[in-house]
Design a protein around this motif. Structure first.
Motif, PDB file in Angstrom:
ATOM      1  N   LEU A 114       0.274  51.253 -13.680  1.00 29.47           N
ATOM      2  CA  LEU A 114       0.052  50.581 -12.402  1.00 29.47           C
ATOM      3  C   LEU A 114       0.847  49.288 -12.311  1.00 29.47           C
ATOM      4  O   LEU A 114       1.138  48.802 -11.223  1.00 29.47           O
ATOM      5  CB  LEU A 114      -1.447  50.319 -12.181  1.00 29.47           C
ATOM      6  CG  LEU A 114      -2.301  51.592 -12.033  1.00 29.47           C
ATOM      7  CD1 LEU A 114      -3.769  51.245 -11.921  1.00 29.47           C
ATOM      8  CD2 LEU A 114      -1.853  52.413 -10.830  1.00 29.47           C
TER       9      LEU A 114
ATOM     10  N   LEU B 250      -6.617  55.386 -22.866  1.00 30.05           N
ATOM     11  CA  LEU B 250      -6.097  55.898 -21.596  1.00 30.05           C
ATOM     12  C   LEU B 250      -5.996  54.770 -20.578  1.00 30.05           C
ATOM     13  O   LEU B 250      -5.022  54.677 -19.826  1.00 30.05           O
ATOM     14  CB  LEU B 250      -6.996  57.028 -21.070  1.00 30.05           C
ATOM     15  CG  LEU B 250      -6.514  57.709 -19.791  1.00 30.05           C
ATOM     16  CD1 LEU B 250      -5.141  58.356 -19.993  1.00 30.05           C
ATOM     17  CD2 LEU B 250      -7.509  58.776 -19.338  1.00 30.05           C
ATOM     18  N   ASP B 251      -6.970  53.893 -20.578  1.00 31.12           N
ATOM     19  CA  ASP B 251      -6.919  52.814 -19.579  1.00 31.12           C
ATOM     20  C   ASP B 251      -5.761  51.858 -19.835  1.00 31.12           C
ATOM     21  O   ASP B 251      -5.188  51.313 -18.904  1.00 31.12           O
ATOM     22  CB  ASP B 251      -8.229  52.031 -19.515  1.00 31.12           C
ATOM     23  CG  ASP B 251      -8.147  51.015 -18.376  1.00 31.12           C
ATOM     24  OD1 ASP B 251      -8.080  51.468 -17.220  1.00 31.12           O
ATOM     25  OD2 ASP B 251      -8.066  49.801 -18.644  1.00 31.12           O
TER      26      ASP B 251
ATOM     27  N   LEU C 149      -0.758  60.437 -10.384  1.00 34.99           N
ATOM     28  CA  LEU C 149      -1.509  59.627  -9.408  1.00 34.99           C
ATOM     29  C   LEU C 149      -0.824  58.282  -9.197  1.00 34.99           C
ATOM     30  O   LEU C 149      -0.681  57.818  -8.072  1.00 34.99           O
ATOM     31  CB  LEU C 149      -2.945  59.412  -9.894  1.00 34.99           C
ATOM     32  CG  LEU C 149      -3.892  60.595  -9.709  1.00 34.99           C
ATOM     33  CD1 LEU C 149      -5.187  60.352 -10.470  1.00 34.99           C
ATOM     34  CD2 LEU C 149      -4.188  60.821  -8.238  1.00 34.99           C
TER      35      LEU C 149
ATOM     36  N   ARG D 298       1.631  56.450  -5.440  1.00 39.95           N
ATOM     37  CA  ARG D 298       1.349  55.227  -4.689  1.00 39.95           C
ATOM     38  C   ARG D 298       2.462  54.886  -3.716  1.00 39.95           C
ATOM     39  O   ARG D 298       2.235  54.305  -2.676  1.00 39.95           O
ATOM     40  CB  ARG D 298       1.175  54.040  -5.652  1.00 39.95           C
ATOM     41  CG  ARG D 298      -0.115  54.077  -6.413  1.00 39.95           C
ATOM     42  CD  ARG D 298      -0.089  53.025  -7.484  1.00 39.95           C
ATOM     43  NE  ARG D 298       1.051  53.234  -8.370  1.00 39.95           N
ATOM     44  CZ  ARG D 298       1.565  52.292  -9.137  1.00 39.95           C
ATOM     45  NH1 ARG D 298       1.083  51.078  -9.115  1.00 39.95           N
ATOM     46  NH2 ARG D 298       2.580  52.566  -9.940  1.00 39.95           N
TER      47      ARG D 298
ATOM     48  N   GLU E 239     -15.164  59.159 -27.325  1.00 38.93           N
ATOM     49  CA  GLU E 239     -14.845  59.144 -25.895  1.00 38.93           C
ATOM     50  C   GLU E 239     -14.511  57.734 -25.425  1.00 38.93           C
ATOM     51  O   GLU E 239     -13.594  57.527 -24.648  1.00 38.93           O
ATOM     52  CB  GLU E 239     -16.012  59.718 -25.082  1.00 38.93           C
ATOM     53  CG  GLU E 239     -15.647  59.897 -23.622  1.00 38.93           C
ATOM     54  CD  GLU E 239     -16.757  60.532 -22.804  1.00 38.93           C
ATOM     55  OE1 GLU E 239     -17.913  60.137 -23.000  1.00 38.93           O
ATOM     56  OE2 GLU E 239     -16.439  61.412 -21.981  1.00 38.93           O
TER      57      GLU E 239
ATOM     58  N   ALA F 136     -11.147  56.599 -23.832  1.00 40.89           N
ATOM     59  CA  ALA F 136     -11.149  55.952 -22.513  1.00 40.89           C
ATOM     60  C   ALA F 136     -10.388  54.632 -22.565  1.00 40.89           C
ATOM     61  O   ALA F 136      -9.654  54.284 -21.638  1.00 40.89           O
ATOM     62  CB  ALA F 136     -12.588  55.726 -22.052  1.00 40.89           C
TER      63      ALA F 136
ATOM     64  N   ARG G 114      -8.847  52.979  -8.160  1.00 44.17           N
ATOM     65  CA  ARG G 114      -7.960  52.502  -9.218  1.00 44.17           C
ATOM     66  C   ARG G 114      -6.492  52.773  -8.876  1.00 44.17           C
ATOM     67  O   ARG G 114      -5.662  51.890  -8.986  1.00 44.17           O
ATOM     68  CB  ARG G 114      -8.342  53.213 -10.519  1.00 44.17           C
ATOM     69  CG  ARG G 114      -7.689  52.668 -11.753  1.00 44.17           C
ATOM     70  CD  ARG G 114      -8.511  51.598 -12.394  1.00 44.17           C
ATOM     71  NE  ARG G 114      -7.952  51.259 -13.698  1.00 44.17           N
ATOM     72  CZ  ARG G 114      -7.159  50.224 -13.882  1.00 44.17           C
ATOM     73  NH1 ARG G 114      -6.853  49.419 -12.890  1.00 44.17           N
ATOM     74  NH2 ARG G 114      -6.673  49.957 -15.090  1.00 44.17           N
ATOM     75  N   PHE G 115      -6.180  53.990  -8.458  1.00 41.88           N
ATOM     76  CA  PHE G 115      -4.773  54.368  -8.287  1.00 41.88           C
ATOM     77  C   PHE G 115      -4.267  54.136  -6.867  1.00 41.88           C
ATOM     78  O   PHE G 115      -3.172  53.644  -6.670  1.00 41.88           O
ATOM     79  CB  PHE G 115      -4.557  55.843  -8.656  1.00 41.88           C
ATOM     80  CG  PHE G 115      -4.614  56.079 -10.131  1.00 41.88           C
ATOM     81  CD1 PHE G 115      -3.474  55.976 -10.913  1.00 41.88           C
ATOM     82  CD2 PHE G 115      -5.803  56.396 -10.754  1.00 41.88           C
ATOM     83  CE1 PHE G 115      -3.520  56.174 -12.276  1.00 41.88           C
ATOM     84  CE2 PHE G 115      -5.864  56.606 -12.120  1.00 41.88           C
ATOM     85  CZ  PHE G 115      -4.720  56.488 -12.880  1.00 41.88           C
ATOM     86  N   LEU G 116      -5.052  54.554  -5.899  1.00 44.34           N
ATOM     87  CA  LEU G 116      -4.530  54.480  -4.537  1.00 44.34           C
ATOM     88  C   LEU G 116      -4.715  53.083  -3.952  1.00 44.34           C
ATOM     89  O   LEU G 116      -3.917  52.628  -3.161  1.00 44.34           O
ATOM     90  CB  LEU G 116      -5.172  55.541  -3.650  1.00 44.34           C
ATOM     91  CG  LEU G 116      -5.018  56.978  -4.171  1.00 44.34           C
ATOM     92  CD1 LEU G 116      -5.560  57.997  -3.180  1.00 44.34           C
ATOM     93  CD2 LEU G 116      -3.554  57.306  -4.496  1.00 44.34           C
TER      94      LEU G 116
ATOM     95  N   GLN H  27     -13.217  57.008 -15.666  1.00 43.42           N
ATOM     96  CA  GLN H  27     -11.805  57.228 -15.360  1.00 43.42           C
ATOM     97  C   GLN H  27     -11.237  58.327 -16.260  1.00 43.42           C
ATOM     98  O   GLN H  27     -10.503  59.210 -15.795  1.00 43.42           O
ATOM     99  CB  GLN H  27     -11.041  55.916 -15.571  1.00 43.42           C
ATOM    100  CG  GLN H  27      -9.544  56.017 -15.396  1.00 43.42           C
ATOM    101  CD  GLN H  27      -8.879  54.658 -15.558  1.00 43.42           C
ATOM    102  OE1 GLN H  27      -8.523  54.018 -14.582  1.00 43.42           O
ATOM    103  NE2 GLN H  27      -8.722  54.206 -16.790  1.00 43.42           N
ATOM    104  N   LEU H  28     -11.598  58.287 -17.537  1.00 44.09           N
ATOM    105  CA  LEU H  28     -11.122  59.318 -18.471  1.00 44.09           C
ATOM    106  C   LEU H  28     -11.604  60.691 -18.022  1.00 44.09           C
ATOM    107  O   LEU H  28     -10.826  61.646 -17.931  1.00 44.09           O
ATOM    108  CB  LEU H  28     -11.647  59.007 -19.874  1.00 44.09           C
ATOM    109  CG  LEU H  28     -11.459  60.118 -20.924  1.00 44.09           C
ATOM    110  CD1 LEU H  28      -9.991  60.266 -21.297  1.00 44.09           C
ATOM    111  CD2 LEU H  28     -12.272  59.823 -22.188  1.00 44.09           C
TER     112      LEU H  28
ATOM    113  N   LEU I  69     -10.136  47.207 -13.134  1.00 45.08           N
ATOM    114  CA  LEU I  69     -11.364  47.816 -13.650  1.00 45.08           C
ATOM    115  C   LEU I  69     -12.591  47.028 -13.190  1.00 45.08           C
ATOM    116  O   LEU I  69     -13.607  47.596 -12.809  1.00 45.08           O
ATOM    117  CB  LEU I  69     -11.347  47.842 -15.176  1.00 45.08           C
ATOM    118  CG  LEU I  69     -10.526  48.925 -15.864  1.00 45.08           C
ATOM    119  CD1 LEU I  69     -10.643  48.741 -17.373  1.00 45.08           C
ATOM    120  CD2 LEU I  69     -11.014  50.315 -15.473  1.00 45.08           C
TER     121      LEU I  69
ATOM    122  N   LYS J 282     -14.267  52.785 -17.403  1.00 41.87           N
ATOM    123  CA  LYS J 282     -13.218  53.350 -18.263  1.00 41.87           C
ATOM    124  C   LYS J 282     -13.535  54.798 -18.628  1.00 41.87           C
ATOM    125  O   LYS J 282     -12.670  55.668 -18.584  1.00 41.87           O
ATOM    126  CB  LYS J 282     -13.085  52.531 -19.551  1.00 41.87           C
ATOM    127  CG  LYS J 282     -12.208  51.314 -19.418  1.00 41.87           C
ATOM    128  CD  LYS J 282     -12.055  50.645 -20.780  1.00 41.87           C
ATOM    129  CE  LYS J 282     -11.581  49.218 -20.604  1.00 41.87           C
ATOM    130  NZ  LYS J 282     -11.702  48.437 -21.836  1.00 41.87           N
ATOM    131  N   VAL J 283     -14.790  55.021 -19.012  1.00 41.14           N
ATOM    132  CA  VAL J 283     -15.171  56.381 -19.405  1.00 41.14           C
ATOM    133  C   VAL J 283     -15.113  57.318 -18.193  1.00 41.14           C
ATOM    134  O   VAL J 283     -14.635  58.454 -18.281  1.00 41.14           O
ATOM    135  CB  VAL J 283     -16.575  56.385 -20.049  1.00 41.14           C
ATOM    136  CG1 VAL J 283     -17.076  57.816 -20.240  1.00 41.14           C
ATOM    137  CG2 VAL J 283     -16.543  55.653 -21.388  1.00 41.14           C
TER     138      VAL J 283
END
Lengths: 182, 243
Positions: B21, B13-14, B45, B49, B6, B10, A143-145, A168-169, A150, A165-166
């Motif tokens: 990003l 947060l996404d 994070l 990048r 949760e 999630a 996801r980040f690098l 990732q959290l 998703l 998603k979960v």
């Protein structure tokens, strides 16, 4: 001391022994911009996006102008800029989370020394990711690098978008713990 | 239901991660305080990048406008004036500016500024070692005006310039200019000037070059950065690039 030397500079310029260039009007601005590049990098690796990094850097630049005019030394200017950047970052997070600034874990992810942009950040990130369980590491790497969406992560891991998603959290919570415990 | 909580967390947060990003503002709110550590981890994070985050040229321009509204900073003008060839000794320099700038005295030379400007002489490379020089094919080579006034250049702060296919860092060395390739001699990565250590750094393998373009570090020494021909015409810095 500086003032005294300044006067003697003027005299030697008029003596005809040396050629004095007209003082470049924008040299100060050029050097300030170079310093602010460091500040920008310092902020960027902490807020993670250009838009906020620019806002915080601009605040630092505004704070610094009176200090520049006061004629402080170059190292003092740099130290001041970094202090201003740390304070602006604390305000940034405090405003986002609605917390008093002193409650923020400012040492979170922050190395002790002033940044050498980039030299350590990639290594540091890999050091942290390496301490995570394989599936957490994988989702964060993708996801980040690598900038996967998703959907792409889900396809790669044979999971669903919701599942990613979960994951990732949980992975980010785990990453934050690694840093705190380190 | 904890599971639903949760999932909602999630989801929120996404959304932040996606914004990060995409380079957008972080949209965390006080209701996200519970997840602040995960959010800050996400920011870090996302921030990793770019190995060498640089300001965009438009933002740099905005900042320049901001800074130029004020008086130029005296500490900077004084330093620029010294490098411009006022002819102080290294000792006097150290006295004025403090020890860390004392090394400037080693490259200060008698001021021949106007002579250089008037004759437009090509400045000879300083380092003694045989050094490759970028020579564009004659039919393509052109002297390109970088738009930089020599009088605006500051010792210790190179300018990154591009002249057609040639990318270079231009350094002021006393009353001369020295230009060298902006690309690492190991892998073709673009070098970055680190003003803190006065070195050029290759982001690909962390190779360092000094302000003369000589490779630093232990072990196998990479070739020095090829020189780029440069001259001063009517006070402006030109480099030999391509049309």
């Amino acid at each position: 001391m500086i003032e005294g030397k300044s006067a003697s500079l003027g005299e030697s310029g008029q003596s005809g022994e040396v050629v004095q260039l007209p003082a470049p009007a924008n040299a100060g601005v050029d050097i300030a911009l170079e310093e602010l590049e460091l500040i920008y990098a310092y902020v960027y690796v902490r807020v993670g996006n250009r838009a906020d990094a620019e806002d915080v850097t601009q605040q630092v630049a505004l704070k610094a102008i009176p200090r520049l005019r006061a004629g402080a030394s170059a190292p003092a200017i740099r130290a001041y800029l970094f202090a201003a950047a740390r304070s602006a970052l604390a305000s940034f997070w405090a405003a986002r989370f609605g917390l008093p600034e002193d409650e923020l874990r400012d040492d979170l992810w922050v190395e002790k020394h002033a940044p050498e942009p980039g030299t350590a950040s990639a290594d540091r990130v890999h050091g942290i990711l390496d301490q995570l369980p394989g599936n957490y590491r994988r989702v964060l790497e993708l996801r980040f690098l690598r900038g996967y969406s998703l959907k792409e992560v889900a396809a790669e891991l044979g999971s669903t978008v919701g599942g990613v998603k979960v994951m990732q959290l949980r992975a980010l919570r785990a990453a934050a713990k690694v840093v705190i415990d380190a | 239901m904890p599971e639903h909580d949760e999932e909602r967390a999630a989801e929120r947060l996404d959304r932040m991660v996606s914004d990060l990003l995409a380079g957008k503002h972080l949209k965390a709110t006080p209701s996200d305080a519970e997840e602040q550590e995960a959010i800050r981890a996400a920011a870090q994070l996302a921030g990793s990048r770019e190995g060498y985050p640089r300001m965009s040229s438009s933002f740099r321009g905005r900042l320049r406008g901001l800074l130029e509204k004020g008086e130029p900073a005296p500490w900077m003008n004084r330093r620029a004036a010294l490098v411009g060839g006022v002819g102080l000794t290294a000792g006097a320099l150290a006295g004025v500016l403090g020890g860390h700038l004392g090394q400037l005295g080693q490259v200060l030379q008698p001021a021949r500024q106007q002579e250089v400007e008037q004759t437009g002489e090509t400045v000879a490379p300083r380092p003694p070692a045989p050094r490759s020089v970028i020579e564009p094919r004659p039919e393509l080579g052109r002297w390109i005006d970088t738009g930089i006034l020599f009088s605006d250049m500051v010792e210790g702060t190179p300018r990154r310039v591009t002249a057609g296919s040639v990318g270079a860092f231009v350094f002021r060395k006393g009353d001369q200019v020295l230009a060298m390739s902006a690309y690492c001699t190991h892998l073709p990565c673009e070098l970055v000037w680190k003003s803190s250590s006065h070195q050029l750094n290759c982001p690909c393998h962390n190779q360092l070059f000094d302000a003369d373009g000589l490779a630093l570090g232990e072990g196998y020494k990479l070739p020095a950065l090829p020189l780029v021909r440069t001259r001063i015409q009517n006070g402006r810095v030109e480099i030999l690039g391509t049309a």
